[in-house]
Design a protein around this motif. Structure first.
Motif, short mmCIF file in Angstrom:
data_model
loop_
_atom_site.label_atom_id
_atom_site.label_comp_id
_atom_site.label_asym_id
_atom_site.label_seq_id
_atom_site.Cartn_x
_atom_site.Cartn_y
_atom_site.Cartn_z
N VAL A 246 35.49 -41.32 0.56
CA VAL A 246 36.78 -42.00 0.63
C VAL A 246 37.72 -41.46 -0.44
CG1 VAL A 246 35.89 -44.16 1.61
CG2 VAL A 246 36.01 -43.89 -0.87
N ILE A 247 38.99 -41.47 -0.11
CA ILE A 247 40.04 -41.20 -1.08
C ILE A 247 40.76 -42.53 -1.28
CG2 ILE A 247 42.14 -39.91 -1.59
CD1 ILE A 247 40.95 -37.79 0.47
N LEU A 248 40.53 -43.14 -2.43
CA LEU A 248 41.10 -44.45 -2.73
C LEU A 248 42.41 -44.25 -3.47
CD1 LEU A 248 37.88 -46.22 -4.13
CD2 LEU A 248 38.81 -46.42 -1.81
N GLU A 249 43.52 -44.72 -2.87
CA GLU A 249 44.79 -44.67 -3.57
C GLU A 249 44.74 -45.61 -4.78
OE1 GLU A 249 48.26 -44.94 -1.18
OE2 GLU A 249 47.55 -43.45 0.27
N PRO A 250 45.64 -45.44 -5.77
CA PRO A 250 45.54 -46.24 -7.00
C PRO A 250 45.45 -47.75 -6.78
CG PRO A 250 47.05 -44.43 -7.34
CD PRO A 250 46.68 -44.39 -5.89
N ALA A 251 46.18 -48.29 -5.80
CA ALA A 251 46.11 -49.74 -5.57
C ALA A 251 44.72 -50.17 -5.15
CB ALA A 251 47.14 -50.16 -4.51
N ALA A 252 44.03 -49.35 -4.36
CA ALA A 252 42.67 -49.66 -3.92
C ALA A 252 41.70 -49.57 -5.09
CB ALA A 252 42.25 -48.73 -2.79
N VAL A 253 41.89 -48.57 -5.95
CA VAL A 253 41.05 -48.45 -7.14
C VAL A 253 41.22 -49.68 -8.03
CG1 VAL A 253 40.66 -47.13 -9.26
CG2 VAL A 253 41.07 -45.92 -7.10
N LEU A 254 42.47 -50.02 -8.30
CA LEU A 254 42.78 -51.14 -9.18
C LEU A 254 42.12 -52.43 -8.72
CD1 LEU A 254 46.17 -52.16 -10.67
CD2 LEU A 254 45.13 -53.69 -9.03
N ASP A 255 42.23 -52.73 -7.42
CA ASP A 255 41.74 -54.01 -6.94
C ASP A 255 40.21 -54.10 -6.99
OD1 ASP A 255 44.10 -55.36 -6.59
OD2 ASP A 255 44.37 -54.74 -4.52
N MET A 370 43.23 -33.90 -2.82
CA MET A 370 41.97 -34.56 -2.46
C MET A 370 41.76 -34.50 -0.96
SD MET A 370 41.92 -37.96 -4.85
CE MET A 370 42.08 -37.89 -6.63
N VAL A 371 42.83 -34.77 -0.19
CA VAL A 371 42.74 -34.69 1.26
C VAL A 371 42.38 -33.27 1.69
CG1 VAL A 371 44.07 -34.81 3.41
CG2 VAL A 371 44.29 -36.63 1.69
N ALA A 372 43.04 -32.29 1.10
CA ALA A 372 42.80 -30.90 1.47
C ALA A 372 41.37 -30.46 1.17
CB ALA A 372 43.79 -29.99 0.74
N SER A 373 40.73 -31.10 0.18
CA SER A 373 39.37 -30.72 -0.21
C SER A 373 38.29 -31.44 0.59
CB SER A 373 39.16 -31.02 -1.70
OG SER A 373 39.08 -32.42 -1.92
N THR A 374 38.69 -32.31 1.52
CA THR A 374 37.75 -33.19 2.21
C THR A 374 37.49 -32.71 3.63
OG1 THR A 374 38.53 -35.07 0.90
CG2 THR A 374 37.30 -35.57 2.90
N ARG A 411 42.87 -32.50 6.47
CA ARG A 411 44.15 -33.13 6.82
C ARG A 411 43.90 -34.48 7.48
NH1 ARG A 411 46.00 -32.26 12.11
NH2 ARG A 411 44.53 -31.11 13.43
N VAL A 412 44.92 -35.33 7.42
CA VAL A 412 44.85 -36.64 8.08
C VAL A 412 45.05 -36.44 9.57
CG1 VAL A 412 45.95 -38.90 8.30
CG2 VAL A 412 45.67 -37.86 6.03
N PRO A 452 43.80 -43.88 -11.90
CA PRO A 452 44.05 -42.76 -11.00
C PRO A 452 43.63 -43.09 -9.58
CG PRO A 452 41.96 -42.44 -12.11
CD PRO A 452 42.49 -43.77 -12.57
N ALA A 453 44.06 -42.28 -8.64
CA ALA A 453 43.40 -42.27 -7.33
C ALA A 453 42.03 -41.63 -7.52
CB ALA A 453 44.23 -41.49 -6.32
N MET A 454 41.08 -41.98 -6.65
CA MET A 454 39.72 -41.46 -6.78
C MET A 454 39.19 -40.97 -5.44
SD MET A 454 37.81 -44.30 -9.21
CE MET A 454 38.36 -44.60 -10.90
N LYS A 455 38.55 -39.82 -5.47
CA LYS A 455 37.75 -39.38 -4.32
C LYS A 455 36.30 -39.71 -4.62
CE LYS A 455 36.41 -35.36 -1.54
NZ LYS A 455 36.60 -33.91 -1.30
N VAL A 456 35.69 -40.52 -3.74
CA VAL A 456 34.36 -41.08 -3.98
C VAL A 456 33.46 -40.77 -2.79
CG1 VAL A 456 33.07 -43.19 -4.48
CG2 VAL A 456 35.44 -42.96 -5.30
N ARG A 457 32.27 -40.33 -3.05
CA ARG A 457 31.32 -40.07 -1.96
C ARG A 457 30.47 -41.31 -1.70
NH1 ARG A 457 29.31 -37.43 -6.42
NH2 ARG A 457 27.25 -38.13 -7.14
N ASP A 458 29.98 -41.42 -0.47
CA ASP A 458 29.00 -42.44 -0.07
C ASP A 458 29.49 -43.87 -0.29
OD1 ASP A 458 27.21 -40.48 0.72
OD2 ASP A 458 26.25 -40.38 -1.25
N PHE A 459 30.75 -44.13 0.03
CA PHE A 459 31.28 -45.50 -0.05
C PHE A 459 30.80 -46.24 1.19
CE2 PHE A 459 34.35 -48.90 0.08
CZ PHE A 459 34.67 -49.15 -1.24
#
Length: 467
Positions: A246-255, A370-374, A411-412, A452-459
């Protein structure tokens, strides 16, 4: 000086009302009056908090403004100590009779309390590091200014065949704290916020920003972002539950990470209710995770002193994945022979202390990178309805909302039906692969912080939701 109580005014008077807060010497005058009146009572020690807030808000829905409100309130909170007992009483009137009544109420309550063996004498005079978070353009923002910004946002939604709703608010606050041992501290700040949800058919997206400086964000850009995502979210696909990058935007990370803040309190460890019990000094998160509590960070807000008037210290909580330090109130620090860090809440309270100005160190990958690397994953705008399942492993459950998108080959490619998740925050912070630069973020489930935004594996997504 005339007594003040909470009042409501028309939004047209917001900027003038914001400028009508008490002057600093008037605020101090209230503190001095309470301390003078308390001298003739049985109080051994007295502490006074004075808080004044002037806020205004424009609310809109269905592409039109439907509410403008302005609120101006002042409260005086008085804590007294008698024979090892303490209690607090609050009033919103500042005439001497009302202040005297609040002092007497506090004393009466104190006498009915059991003795507190951990109660310390109030601190004496202290020095504070200066911070300036009073931004004149924020205080001066008028209802007309807000309405013009809202109109532009709604015009964009109308142009795109969408429906917009949200709020635009601004205001200012100030506080003073003094006690009978000579301590006095004061602080003031401005605050502003814009939040918008844009709906297109059954699809919706959201954007939000918050700052002391209203110039730090552009409501039109936030509206454009929410509008674009709402359009992309039409005709969402349903995917199978499971573990995703997952690529979590900052609001998702914060919450999510906002649920960690009490765990770094010394009182929480002492009470065996922290996920850090038996884990301090050990590699708990990934080596790219460093967390501090820093009220002086340029993107933070808040007073440079705690609920007892102690200066807040910058504390490094996590260093490259290893929990290194806790925050301490005066009582918690004395119990373990440490120095207090200036993170205590106003007494009496059952929580002790907590870091209120979390700052996560970021990286140098933008969300686009992050999107480009996924190769395959999900882009998450935000989360909601988050609840704790396992407090020690910090397993949380909740749902995605307002924009979940499939990423394929960098890409999305499509919108995705929302998921429910069951995910350990500890495990998540072990699996962070990439970090964006840290920003001031705001969400709905936790307080503002710098993340920050975070790219996280295995969410772990456990099931598809019904919307």
């Amino acid at each position: 000086m005339k007594p003040r109580a909470k009042i409501r005014k028309s939004s047209a008077a917001v900027s003038a009302e914001a400028a009508d807060l008490l002057r600093g010497r008037e605020l101090r005058g209230i503190v001095d009056t309470v301390l003078r009146l308390a001298e003739s009572t049985g109080a051994e020690e007295t502490e006074v908090h004075v808080d004044e807030v002037a806020d205004a808000l424009t609310r809109f829905a269905n592409n039109a403004i439907h509410q403008n409100v302005a609120e101006h309130g002042l409260t005086v909170s008085i804590r007294t100590v008698a024979s090892g007992r303490t209690a607090r009483a609050t009033t919103n009137r500042i005439d001497e009779d009302s202040l005297r009544a609040a002092i007497e109420a506090s004393l009466s309550l104190a006498h009915s309390q059991p003795k507190d063996p951990r109660l310390l004498p109030m601190p004496g005079k202290l020095r504070y590091r200066a911070v300036n978070r009073f931004i004149k353009p924020t205080a001066a923002l008028s209802a007309e200014n807000r309405a013009m910004a809202v109109r532009r946002a709604c015009d964009l939604a109308v142009k795109n065949g969408q429906i917009a709703a949200g709020i635009y608010s601004n205001g200012q606050s100030q506080s003073a704290l003094g006690n009978s041992r000579g301590l006095f501290a004061a602080y003031r700040e401005t605050h502003s916020e814009f939040s918008i949800t844009v709906q297109e058919g059954p699809a919706a997206s959201w954007a939000k920003a918050n700052s002391a400086d209203v110039r730090a964000f552009d409501p039109q850009k936030l509206a454009a972002r929410a509008s674009e995502k709402a359009h992309l979210a039409v005709n969402a696909r349903e995917l199978a539950p499971g573990r995703y990058t997952v690529i979590l935007e900052p609001a998702a990370v914060l919450d999510l990470v906002g649920f960690l803040f009490y765990d770094f309190a010394a009182t929480a460890l002492e009470d065996k209710r922290s996920c850090l019990n038996d884990r301090m000094g050990k590699q708990l998160f990934g080596q790219n995770i460093t967390i501090s509590d820093d009220v002086y960070h340029p993107l933070q807000q808040g007073a440079p002193f705690d609920g007892e008037g102690l200066p807040r210290q910058r504390v490094q909580l996590v260093d490259r994945g290893i929990p290194k330090n806790l925050v301490y109130s005066r009582a918690a620090a004395k119990a373990v022979h440490k120095q207090p860090t200036g993170h205590g809440f106003a007494l009496p309270n059952e929580y002790g202390e907590a870091p209120m100005n979390l700052v996560f160190a970021g990286g140098d990958f933008s969300i686009d990178k992050m999107v480009a690397s996924t190769e395959r994953g999900l882009l998450v705008t935000r989360l909601w309805y988050i609840r704790e399942v396992d407090p020690y492993e910090k397993v949380m459950t909740g749902m995605t909302r307002d924009g979940l998108f499939l990423v394929e080959n960098g890409r999305v490619t499509a919108a995705v039906r929302n998921f429910r998740f069951n995910q350990s925050i500890i495990e998540m912070l072990k699996n962070v692969e990439l970090l964006s630069p840290a920003v001031r973020a705001t969400g709905e489930e936790a307080f503002e912080m710098v993340v920050p935004a975070m790219k996280v594996r295995d969410f772990h997504f456990s099931e598809v939701t019904k919307f």
